[in-house]
Scaffold this motif. Structure first.
Motif, PDB file in Angstrom:
ATOM      1  N   LEU A 254      -2.989  12.794   5.051  1.00  0.00           N
ATOM      2  CA  LEU A 254      -1.939  11.916   5.323  1.00  0.00           C
ATOM      3  C   LEU A 254      -3.064  10.686   6.199  1.00  0.00           C
ATOM      4  O   LEU A 254      -2.636   9.477   6.290  1.00  0.00           O
ATOM      5  CB  LEU A 254      -1.131  12.544   6.374  1.00  0.00           C
ATOM      6  CG  LEU A 254      -0.106  11.520   7.140  1.00  0.00           C
ATOM      7  CD1 LEU A 254       0.869  10.916   6.155  1.00  0.00           C
ATOM      8  CD2 LEU A 254       0.726  12.337   8.278  1.00  0.00           C
ATOM      9  N   ALA A 255      -3.737  11.075   6.805  1.00  0.00           N
ATOM     10  CA  ALA A 255      -4.777  10.071   7.992  1.00  0.00           C
ATOM     11  C   ALA A 255      -5.472   9.151   6.679  1.00  0.00           C
ATOM     12  O   ALA A 255      -5.563   7.947   6.989  1.00  0.00           O
ATOM     13  CB  ALA A 255      -5.754  10.901   8.648  1.00  0.00           C
ATOM     14  N   HIS A 256      -5.838   9.696   5.941  1.00  0.00           N
ATOM     15  CA  HIS A 256      -6.569   8.999   4.877  1.00  0.00           C
ATOM     16  C   HIS A 256      -5.732   8.045   4.197  1.00  0.00           C
ATOM     17  O   HIS A 256      -6.178   6.668   3.993  1.00  0.00           O
ATOM     18  CB  HIS A 256      -7.274   9.802   3.562  1.00  0.00           C
ATOM     19  CG  HIS A 256      -7.925   9.006   2.350  1.00  0.00           C
ATOM     20  ND1 HIS A 256      -9.179   8.593   2.366  1.00  0.00           N
ATOM     21  CD2 HIS A 256      -7.493   8.685   1.143  1.00  0.00           C
ATOM     22  CE1 HIS A 256      -9.666   7.977   1.460  1.00  0.00           C
ATOM     23  NE2 HIS A 256      -8.418   8.179   0.502  1.00  0.00           N
ATOM     24  N   ILE A 257      -4.640   8.343   3.751  1.00  0.00           N
ATOM     25  CA  ILE A 257      -3.715   7.381   3.131  1.00  0.00           C
ATOM     26  C   ILE A 257      -3.282   6.173   4.182  1.00  0.00           C
ATOM     27  O   ILE A 257      -3.464   4.941   3.629  1.00  0.00           O
ATOM     28  CB  ILE A 257      -2.371   8.007   2.696  1.00  0.00           C
ATOM     29  CG1 ILE A 257      -2.735   8.951   1.437  1.00  0.00           C
ATOM     30  CG2 ILE A 257      -1.265   6.996   2.216  1.00  0.00           C
ATOM     31  CD1 ILE A 257      -1.426   9.794   1.221  1.00  0.00           C
ATOM     32  N   MET A 258      -3.033   6.712   5.380  1.00  0.00           N
ATOM     33  CA  MET A 258      -2.563   5.662   6.419  1.00  0.00           C
ATOM     34  C   MET A 258      -3.674   4.769   7.045  1.00  0.00           C
ATOM     35  O   MET A 258      -3.540   3.380   7.283  1.00  0.00           O
ATOM     36  CB  MET A 258      -1.762   6.406   7.550  1.00  0.00           C
ATOM     37  CG  MET A 258      -0.740   7.252   7.177  1.00  0.00           C
ATOM     38  SD  MET A 258       0.355   7.513   8.514  1.00  0.00           S
ATOM     39  CE  MET A 258       0.621   6.173   9.598  1.00  0.00           C
TER      40      MET A 258
END
Length: 893
Positions: free
Chosen positions: A755-759
């Protein structure tokens, strides 16, 4: 002693004779004697009796010097608004030209705070004495108190202009201009504007602020007239850039102003005289053609003129490049991966975005990553200025973060940097906020004072209570300027609510409390308060509802303080407000006497009986009042209290699910969950309860669909350990819940990283792609824009799905695994009763599921069929009967 004093004063009043001869014999000594009487009355605590006596005397002897003075000074010491007694007294001595006494009385009034009447009268005294210096000093004080008197500030400006004190002259001219503007006195406004153009022509922010106000309060034609004078001043000083900005504002007001159109073309010729293509760009942008919309023509020209040798550009595919040659209608650009790329000017205007040499994208392309990282960490103000100016006139923190994280700063570095940056944005005078949006930060060409920064924040805010908080920040300065136009506008915003108070609402109450607090420090401002608290209070239709609408803790404290001071039955009001205030001090204040204790007991019963309306009050009472005698008298059994908490837990889960008052319900839900599960109250209650009581409690807990299934499993295990033969209703533990998903810690961390990578990486990169595509214009045939938007939709869907899963996830605690039954984290050995074949499965969650390696989800159909089975039990799944051979605890997973 006090009776003797009052008797003596009464005798003096009766003996007093009012004649002109009496007045002529009066001196300041008589008033000093009266001051001694006041001191003695204050010591004997008979000021109220003395005031009543004097007011009674004034009914039939209205010009009694003694009664007027004593009554007036007592009222002044109490900071009462009515100062008519002292005004009458001073007027008597003014009419009789007893200037020494007038001075003494005015100075006594000023001992208790600023007074417009006393200051104005004192200035007249010095004028009669021909003491010009003293007179102007008093006028300066008066200008700070009376922020509506424009003529006074103009006279002060002219005086200091004559004295060659230009700093003070400019300051007073600015104040006078704003005051005349509030009165819409156009002639005076124009005269002072012209004076200020002589003395401070570089203060462009001031002039632009004033013209905007003129356009709004008078009309746009007047604003244009003054802007034309400002433009002439800029041209005279050869400040071409500012001259262009001024002409753009004029053209916003009147786009068909051909004179302004001609002037802006002349300014462009001067500003870009060095540019080889200046005339061609003026021609192709149709700046000189009246049929072309002037704003479109200017935008077209400014974009074209930026294509010059040495300037930087951005292309969506090739990134940052630098123009190395402009020849005719063709330009050559060096990109990092596409050197010497040529394209027509028309193509360049459509496909490229012009960047300044200090644009953050240029710095990212030219500087080593380590150098930029160190510069950003070391100099917050420089970074803020760089990023904000990179994207036009304003920028929010979300955009700043997307430019810095993760390309320059890590997520952890951002947290510290962000805190420091916000402090700089708040305190550094070179930064401001947009007048239209409080979240957009700007870089100021001329530094702003802290007063101006706060005023700009005030104007940008749309919420009443946000404005109130900002006004408080203004007043919290060491020396707030009460005579400035900033204070005047902010103060007037709140005083206007009191003047338009046909209906008493939270804004009227908040304004009254705020201005009353200000008047306590600056009594002369109390004249804006024409209402009193008891009248306001009696007009409130729904006291608890209004109290909840006071979105400010200081206002609530002040409201309660005023209730206690002015409302006779304030204790009943406090008890009525308790469910909404939840204050131990509020609830237990004056908690003595049988009648009051009964009211508190009734309050406790009412809150528990109506827990749906008083959820938070029930939790507060349970946590803070259980040891109080009045609470025990309510005779609420401990079982009833626990059941009520369980009901509140269930209710708040459902309210959250239905998105009703989500933040408030989350807070209450967490408090109850902590009480019942984290602090172990429910386990302790189960341990001490009979099987019959447990039979009533467990179904209530089990029916809470949103409650983490692992908590239900642990509670079930506890009950089995205490009562092995306990019969569970339905005898099936439902672990599939609408919210709540058991996961291992390893899988949880993996999903968070995803999730952190996408955001932090993919979403910001996509935002830049969209921004660039938008800059190309004509979205109908813009393939790059469509592709970027499609990817945005895909990323948004992924983020929503991942966020939902992460929010629902409940990390499984391996220490809670019990091999008595099949559950999450166990390995079950099965035997097919027909074929005798052996099968072994590990029971985990859907994230860990791997059927090929015999790891199945407890939410799968087969996993659900096995769940909660004991060793030796048989069950049928899809017409096949299995027997549970053994259950063991899984190792690492």
């Amino acid at each position: 002693m006090s009776e003797t004093l009052l008797k003596d004063v009464q005798e003096v009043l009766n003996e007093e004779k009012w004649t002109r001869a009496t007045l002529s014999n009066y001196s300041t000594n008589q008033f000093k004697d009266l001051d001694l009487i006041l001191k003695e009355a204050r010591t004997d605590h008979v000021l109220d009796e003395l005031k009543d006596m004097c007011e009674e005397h004034l009914i039939h002897t209205k010009n009694s010097i003694i009664a007027l003075y004593l009554s007036g000074m007592i009222a002044l010491s109490r900071q009462l608004i009515d100062d008519s007694a002292l005004i009458s007294l001073v007027t008597i001595f003014v009419d009789n030209r007893k200037w020494n006494i007038v001075k003494y009385l005015c100075e006594r009034i000023l001992d208790y705070g600023e007074s417009k009447f006393a200051l104005r009268t004192l200035a007249d005294c010095y004028k009669n004495d021909h003491d010009e210096k003293a007179m102007y000093e008093i006028w300066e004080q008066l200008a700070k108190v009376d922020f509506e008197d424009a003529d006074l500030t103009k006279m002060l400006a002219e005086y200091f202009e004559k004295m060659s004190d230009l700093d003070k002259a400019i300051d007073y001219y600015k104040k006078a201009l704003h005051r005349y503007l509030n009165k819409q006195a156009w002639t005076n406004v124009k005269e002072i504007w012209e004076n200020l153009l002589v003395y401070c022509p570089e203060d462009i922010d001031f002039f632009l602020h004033v013209q905007k106000k003129i356009a709004k309060t008078i009309n746009e034609e007047r604003a244009i007239m003054l802007l034309q004078e400002l433009y002439a001043s800029c041209r005279k000083r050869n400040d071409i850039s500012t001259a262009v900005d001024v002409l753009k504002i004029i053209l916003q007001y009147e786009e068909h102003d051909m004179s302004a159109r001609k002037e802006i073309i002349d300014c462009f010729r001067v500003k870009y005289a060095y540019h080889s293509q200046i005339e061609d760009y003026i021609r192709v942008s149709n700046l000189q053609q009246s049929w072309r919309n002037i704003h479109e023509a200017i935008a077209d020209f400014e974009k074209r003129i930026a294509f010059d040798k040495g300037n930087f550009v951005y292309h969506r595919t090739w990134g940052v490049g630098r123009i190395v040659q402009v020849q005719g209608d063709e330009i050559t650009i060096d990109f990092a991966k596409q050197r010497g790329h040529s394209m027509s000017l028309k193509m360049a205007v459509e496909a490229l975005q012009i960047l300044s040499k200090n644009h953050i994208w240029v710095l990212k392309a030219l500087w080593r990553k380590e150098k930029l990282h160190d510069q950003v960490k070391a100099d917050c103000a420089w970074t803020l200025r760089t990023v904000i100016l990179s994207f036009g006139e304003s920028c929010d923190m979300k955009r700043i973060k997307s430019e810095l994280v993760p390309s320059v700063l890590s997520a952890s570095e951002w947290t510290t940097w962000n805190t420091k940056a916000r402090e700089i944005l708040k305190s550094d005078p070179s930064f401001g906020v947009s007048s239209d949006n409080i979240d957009l930060f700007t870089v100021r060409e001329h530094p702003a004072t802290i007063q101006e920064k706060l005023y700009n924040e005030f104007k940008a805010q749309r919420n009443f209570f946000d404005r109130l908080s900002t006004f408080r920040s203004y007043l919290a300065q060491k020396k707030p300027e009460l005579d400035s136009e900033y204070f005047s506008e902010m103060f007037t915003y709140f005083s206007r609510h009191l003047k338009n108070s046909a209906q008493i609402n939270e804004y009227v109450v908040a304004s009254y409390l705020l201005i009353s607090d200000i008047a306590g420090k600056y009594p002369h401002l109390g004249s804006s308060v024409s209402l009193n608290f008891i009248d306001i209070f009696n007009a409130i239709e729904d006291i608890p509802n209004l109290f909840l609408k006071l979105k400010d803790s200081k206002l609530r404290e002040s409201f309660l303080h005023h209730v206690k001071l002015f409302v006779p039955d304030w204790t009943d009001v406090f008890i009525r407000l308790f469910p909404f205030v939840l204050s131990n001090e509020l609830l237990l204040v004056n908690a003595t006497g049988e009648e009051y204790t009964e009211k508190l007991t009734a309050l406790a019963r009412n809150c528990f009986e109506n827990y749906r309306d008083y959820k938070e009050a029930v939790v507060w009472l349970f946590k803070n009042a259980r040891t109080e005698s009045w609470y025990k008298t309510a005779e609420l059994s401990y079982e009833k209290q626990i059941i009520t908490l369980i009901h509140i837990l269930d209710l708040t889960y459902r309210e959250i699910e239905n998105r009703r008052e989500t933040s408030e319900n989350r807070k209450i839900n967490k408090q109850v969950w902590n009480l019942l599960f984290k602090e172990g109250l429910l386990n302790a209650f189960i341990d001490e309860s009979t099987e019959e009581i447990v039979g009533r409690i467990y179904p209530l807990v089990n029916d809470i669909k949103e409650l983490d299934s692992s908590e239900k499993l642990k509670l079930r295990s506890r009950i089995i350990n205490k009562y092995p033969n306990f019969k569970f209703i339905g005898d099936v533990e439902k672990t599939i819940v609408s919210r709540g998903l058991l996961v291992t810690s390893a899988k949880y961390e993996e999903k968070q990283r995803q999730l952190a990578h996408i955001m932090e990486e993919e979403v910001p990169a996509n935002s830049r792609e969209i921004a660039f595509a938008l800059s190309l214009g004509d979205l109908r045939e813009n393939a790059e824009y469509k592709a970027a938007k499609e990817r945005q939709e895909m990323l948004n869907a992924m983020v929503v799905k991942l966020k939902d899963e992460v929010d629902r996830a409940q990390i499984f605690d391996p220490a809670t695994v019990n091999a008595n039954r099949v559950s999450f984290g166990t390995i079950v050995a099965l035997a097919n009763t027909k074929t005798g074949l052996k099968e072994e499965y590990t029971i985990l969650g859907p994230w860990e599921s791997d059927p090929a390696n015999r790891i199945i989800s407890y939410l799968s159909p087969f996993g659900g069929a096995i769940l909660n089975k004991k060793s030796g039990e048989q069950f049928t799944f899809q017409e096949t009967t299995y027997k549970v051979e053994s259950i063991s605890i899984a190792g690492e997973y």
